[in-house]
Scaffold this active site. Structure first.
Site, PDB file in Angstrom:
ATOM      1  N   GLU A  29       1.873  -9.375 -12.094  1.00  0.00           N
ATOM      2  CA  GLU A  29       1.765  -9.284 -13.548  1.00  0.00           C
ATOM      3  C   GLU A  29       3.079  -8.849 -14.206  1.00  0.00           C
ATOM      4  OE1 GLU A  29      -2.097  -7.677 -15.008  1.00  0.00           O
ATOM      5  OE2 GLU A  29      -2.444  -7.209 -12.905  1.00  0.00           O
ATOM      6  N   SER A 157      -5.338  -9.833 -14.785  1.00  0.00           N
ATOM      7  CA  SER A 157      -4.838 -10.934 -15.615  1.00  0.00           C
ATOM      8  C   SER A 157      -5.305 -12.303 -15.139  1.00  0.00           C
ATOM      9  CB  SER A 157      -3.300 -10.914 -15.671  1.00  0.00           C
ATOM     10  OG  SER A 157      -2.858  -9.817 -16.426  1.00  0.00           O
ATOM     11  N   TYR A 223      -2.565 -15.772 -22.147  1.00  0.00           N
ATOM     12  CA  TYR A 223      -1.181 -15.459 -22.468  1.00  0.00           C
ATOM     13  C   TYR A 223      -0.361 -16.619 -23.023  1.00  0.00           C
ATOM     14  CZ  TYR A 223      -2.391 -11.370 -19.725  1.00  0.00           C
ATOM     15  OH  TYR A 223      -3.013 -10.247 -19.244  1.00  0.00           O
ATOM     16  N   ARG A 261      -9.591  -0.921 -21.408  1.00  0.00           N
ATOM     17  CA  ARG A 261     -10.405  -2.032 -21.881  1.00  0.00           C
ATOM     18  C   ARG A 261     -11.488  -2.329 -20.849  1.00  0.00           C
ATOM     19  NH1 ARG A 261      -7.237  -6.655 -21.343  1.00  0.00           N
ATOM     20  NH2 ARG A 261      -8.789  -7.450 -19.881  1.00  0.00           N
ATOM     21  N   ASP A 263     -14.342  -5.209 -19.753  1.00  0.00           N
ATOM     22  CA  ASP A 263     -14.761  -6.597 -19.931  1.00  0.00           C
ATOM     23  C   ASP A 263     -16.241  -6.746 -19.595  1.00  0.00           C
ATOM     24  OD1 ASP A 263     -12.149  -7.151 -20.568  1.00  0.00           O
ATOM     25  OD2 ASP A 263     -11.619  -7.853 -18.565  1.00  0.00           O
ATOM     26  N   GLU A 277     -15.281  -5.596 -15.353  1.00  0.00           N
ATOM     27  CA  GLU A 277     -14.206  -4.756 -14.801  1.00  0.00           C
ATOM     28  C   GLU A 277     -13.592  -3.901 -15.887  1.00  0.00           C
ATOM     29  OE1 GLU A 277     -10.289  -7.243 -14.365  1.00  0.00           O
ATOM     30  OE2 GLU A 277     -11.959  -8.522 -13.742  1.00  0.00           O
ATOM     31  N   ASN A 279      -9.771  -2.335 -17.229  1.00  0.00           N
ATOM     32  CA  ASN A 279      -8.314  -2.446 -17.183  1.00  0.00           C
ATOM     33  C   ASN A 279      -7.742  -1.156 -17.758  1.00  0.00           C
ATOM     34  OD1 ASN A 279      -5.573  -3.082 -17.721  1.00  0.00           O
ATOM     35  ND2 ASN A 279      -6.067  -5.249 -17.846  1.00  0.00           N
ATOM     36  N   GLY A 283      -2.900  -5.331 -21.610  1.00  0.00           N
ATOM     37  CA  GLY A 283      -1.755  -5.999 -22.201  1.00  0.00           C
ATOM     38  C   GLY A 283      -1.522  -5.578 -23.639  1.00  0.00           C
TER      39      GLY A 283
END
Length: 321
Positions: A29, A157, A223, A261, A263, A277, A279, A283
């Site tokens: 990443e 990612s 992205y 974050r 998800d 999951e 994070n 990002g």
């Protein structure tokens, strides 16, 4: 949407001292981290904070040995930036840092063990199978039931993710597993809405519903693509309250803290919310989701970065085990 944001702890940029903005590194990443880091660095400096970019943990360690920094803003995505290694180093040096501590970072970097903790806590997550290196992926897929996702247990990612919607797709998923070589997660594919909830301190931000044009929110959709839709808030009324409460509970159950974050999938068939999951260093690019959610409650990018860094001033905030 209005949420009870706490007042800023300080308006003085000097309160932060010398800040190392950790970015780059050597994980898969790296490119995303460099992009995020440039944005955060610009935001911190725009607010008068003495922030310096540091590429990777080895360079940071040298800076710490030379006593060049007072705290760290971690935007090192993946690898040692999120698996507890960096956090342990900084705690050994007594340096405050943004985000989760050693336990929360190490656990949430491992998707399989995070799901095991959620199950123990009674929190909902899609059915899954752990695949040891060399496991019979075809047999596992047929037992779990197609369609499935196959992904490395410790990557982010959407790196290295494969879909197997039918038996003919299993060979491609096996190729992904061979390429990574480590432990893999096979998870049932939930048909429905993909959502994410940003966490800022003790506050769950408005959810975002992600609608990629191609039907799958992969690396390119995250992205690169400009046609992915982001609907915020992603749900309405009681459903929005429920997903925010679930995300915060999942974040805390996994030992995470500071900011991050979560998800979530919302099953189309029955509306169930299922955790995917966490994070712990999300990002901060032009396409990233936590800044989008923060804007929904009136927090711009510069203020968001300030609020994240402020957590290092509080004894009970981010950077704790």
């Amino acid at each position: 949407m209005s949420l009870p944001l706490p007042p800023l702890r300080t308006h003085d940029p000097a309160a932060f001292g010398r800040v190392a903005l950790l970015l780059g590194g050597t994980s898969s990443e790296r490119a995303v981290s460099l992009d995020s880091g440039r944005n955060v660095l610009e935001a911190l400096r725009a607010r008068g904070i003495d922030a310096q970019p540091v590429d990777g943990i080895a360079a940071l360690r040298e800076g710490l040995l030379q006593q060049r920094f007072d705290r760290v803003f971690n935007i090192l995505h993946g690898g040692e930036g999120e698996n507890g290694v960096l956090q342990g180093l900084l705690q050994a040096f007594g340096i405050p840092y943004t985000g989760s501590g050693v336990l929360g970072s190490a656990l949430t970097m491992d998707k399989i063990r995070t799901k095991q903790v959620w199950i123990a806590a009674g929190l909902p997550t899609p059915r899954f199978v752990r695949l040891a290196p060399g496991a019979d992926l075809r047999a596992a897929a047929l037992k779990l039931g197609l369609p499935v996702f196959v992904k490395p247990s410790c990557e982010g990612s959407s790196v290295g993710v494969a879909r197997a919607q039918a038996e003919a797709d299993i060979a491609a998923a096996e190729a992904v597993a061979r390429a990574y070589g480590g432990e893999m997660l096979m998870e049932e594919m939930v048909v429905g809405d993909e959502l994410t909830v940003g966490i800022l301190g003790d506050l769950a931000l408005p959810s975002i519903r992600i609608v990629p044009k191609g039907g799958w929110y992969d690396y390119a959709a995250k992205y690169v693509a400009e046609d992915t839709q982001y609907l915020c808030p992603g749900l309405d009324g009681a459903e929005e309250d429920a997903i925010r409460a679930l995300a915060l509970a999942a974040f805390r159950a996994a030992g995470a803290g500071g900011w991050g974050r979560v998800d979530v999938m919302r099953a189309r068939a029955d509306g169930r919310l299922l955790l995917l999951e966490v994070n712990t260093a999300p990002g901060m690019t032009s396409h990233s989701l936590v800044p989008k959610a923060a804007r929904q409650v009136g927090v711009g990018f510069e203020e968001l970065c300030w609020r994240i860094l402020e957590q290092t001033l509080a004894p009970s905030a981010g950077g704790t085990p």
